[in-house]
Design a protein around this motif. Structure first.
Motif, PDB file in Angstrom:
ATOM      1  N   PRO A 124       0.815  -1.218   0.000  1.00  0.00           N
ATOM      2  CA  PRO A 124       0.000   0.000   0.000  1.00  0.00           C
ATOM      3  C   PRO A 124       0.848   1.268   0.000  1.00  0.00           C
ATOM      4  O   PRO A 124       1.999   1.279   0.429  1.00  0.00           O
ATOM      5  CB  PRO A 124      -0.812  -0.118   1.297  1.00  0.00           C
ATOM      6  N   VAL A 130      -7.374   4.065   4.046  1.00  0.00           N
ATOM      7  CA  VAL A 130      -7.486   2.683   3.577  1.00  0.00           C
ATOM      8  C   VAL A 130      -8.037   2.691   2.157  1.00  0.00           C
ATOM      9  O   VAL A 130      -9.073   3.318   1.887  1.00  0.00           O
ATOM     10  CB  VAL A 130      -8.403   1.855   4.496  1.00  0.00           C
ATOM     11  N   ASP A 205      -4.903  -1.808  -0.188  1.00  0.00           N
ATOM     12  CA  ASP A 205      -4.851  -2.493   1.108  1.00  0.00           C
ATOM     13  C   ASP A 205      -5.613  -3.812   1.091  1.00  0.00           C
ATOM     14  O   ASP A 205      -5.241  -4.757   1.807  1.00  0.00           O
ATOM     15  CB  ASP A 205      -5.450  -1.591   2.198  1.00  0.00           C
ATOM     16  N   LEU A 285      -4.162  -6.609   8.951  1.00  0.00           N
ATOM     17  CA  LEU A 285      -3.884  -6.510   7.517  1.00  0.00           C
ATOM     18  C   LEU A 285      -2.504  -7.066   7.181  1.00  0.00           C
ATOM     19  O   LEU A 285      -2.313  -7.714   6.152  1.00  0.00           O
ATOM     20  CB  LEU A 285      -3.980  -5.051   7.071  1.00  0.00           C
ATOM     21  N   ARG A 289      -1.752 -10.046   4.610  1.00  0.00           N
ATOM     22  CA  ARG A 289      -0.848  -9.855   3.473  1.00  0.00           C
ATOM     23  C   ARG A 289       0.276 -10.897   3.495  1.00  0.00           C
ATOM     24  O   ARG A 289       0.674 -11.408   2.437  1.00  0.00           O
ATOM     25  CB  ARG A 289      -0.274  -8.435   3.504  1.00  0.00           C
TER      26      ARG A 289
END
Length: 317
Positions: A124, A130, A205, A285, A289
């Motif tokens: 990101p 976001v 994201d 997150l 990821r």
């Protein structure tokens, strides 16, 4: 084709040409529109092992009155492949005793070449807000939901089908209202093809799957296609290292829910407020990821090609 060893058969005389070529195996695929023609091939070439690879969607075939054709493809083929364990189980329940479970396999038919996964996802942009992405149709989103997300600082970026000339859908009525209600946080972009999946999509994201709540109560016999499906947008998002967003359906069996539960490669949420909170959870997150990075290569065709060729060899014995 950009590679050799491919022989096209004439459309108007494919039966005679196929008999002349004498293939070792027929590999027929993939979606409901192909069912009538694949059934025709099955009947026209009875002496050749036939592998049926089906994805979308048995419910569509039923509505079109083509269930007898699809059932024959599933029961007369030497082997079948389905896009998810849930779809495989649905067919075994729909055709009890008529499909050999030992010849019914799972392999998604929408897997891209590993070439399109090359490169390192950038991650990101880090502007403090976001950014989420929709690839293709924004199923389950509307002006109100997008505006609610925008009020919580969540951007929605729409890539692809919504901007195609002449293409109409439910979004055509609400998208202008959403852009007006959430200025600066609803963004419309062109389609992103395979060459740019990693470069363009990795800046987001998280990526939306289909926002559709299940009502099957845990019984796949009453499942809809959305319950059985692994959406085709999953591989591009995985290629770009982007966690998946899936609305939870408690007490129901849903292929996309199971995928995220098993891999950790996304966020399951109950409502938009809960999702906004989870999207603000940097640790959650980051874990998602990392899980995407661990599993992304398994969403390429190359990862399964040897298994598919092995199946072809097996049915030819």
């Amino acid at each position: 084709m950009p590679f050799g060893h491919v022989t096209d058969l004439p459309r108007d005389d494919w039966r005679r040409a196929a008999r002349r070529v004498r293939p070792d195996v027929v590999y027929a695929l993939l979606n409901w529109r192909a069912v009538p023609f694949c059934h025709e091939v099955l009947r026209a070439l009875p002496g050749i092992p036939f592998v049926w690879h089906f994805k979308e969607a048995p419910q569509h075939s039923i509505r079109r009155g083509e269930w007898p054709l699809l059932a024959e493809l599933a029961t007369r083929s030497a082997a079948q492949l389905y896009c998810s364990p849930e779809e495989r189980e649905w067919f075994l329940a729909a055709l009890p005793g008529a499909v050999d479970p030992g010849r019914a396999y799972v392999m998604d038919g929408d897997l891209p070449k590993a070439d399109w996964f090359e490169g390192v996802p950038a991650g990101p942009g880090g502007d403090g807000e976001v950014h989420t992405v929709v690839l293709g149709r924004p199923l389950g989103l509307d002006a109100e939901s997008v505006a609610a997300l925008a009020r919580r600082g969540v951007h929605v970026h729409l890539h692809g089908l919504v901007t195609a000339p002449g293409v109409k859908g439910a979004w055509a009525s609400w998208l202008p209202r959403a852009v007006e209600a959430a200025p600066g946080r609803v963004h419309v972009h062109p389609h992103v093809d395979q060459r740019d999946w990693v470069r363009v999509l990795s800046r987001y994201d998280a990526g939306w799957l289909h926002r559709v709540r299940s009502a099957n109560g845990g019984d796949l016999r009453v499942a809809t296609w959305d319950d059985l499906n692994l959406p085709a947008r999953i591989p591009p998002l995985m290629a770009a290292g982007v966690p998946l967003l899936q609305q939870r359906s408690p007490g129901c069996r849903v292929a996309a829910d199971r995928l995220i539960e098993e891999t950790g490669a996304g966020l399951l949420y109950d409502d938009l407020d809960g999702l906004a909170d989870r999207l603000r959870d940097a640790a959650a997150l980051r874990r998602a990821r990392d899980a995407v990075a661990a599993h992304r290569s398994s969403f390429t065709f190359d990862a399964h090609a040897d298994r598919l060729v092995g199946l072809f060899r097996e049915v030819c014995r």
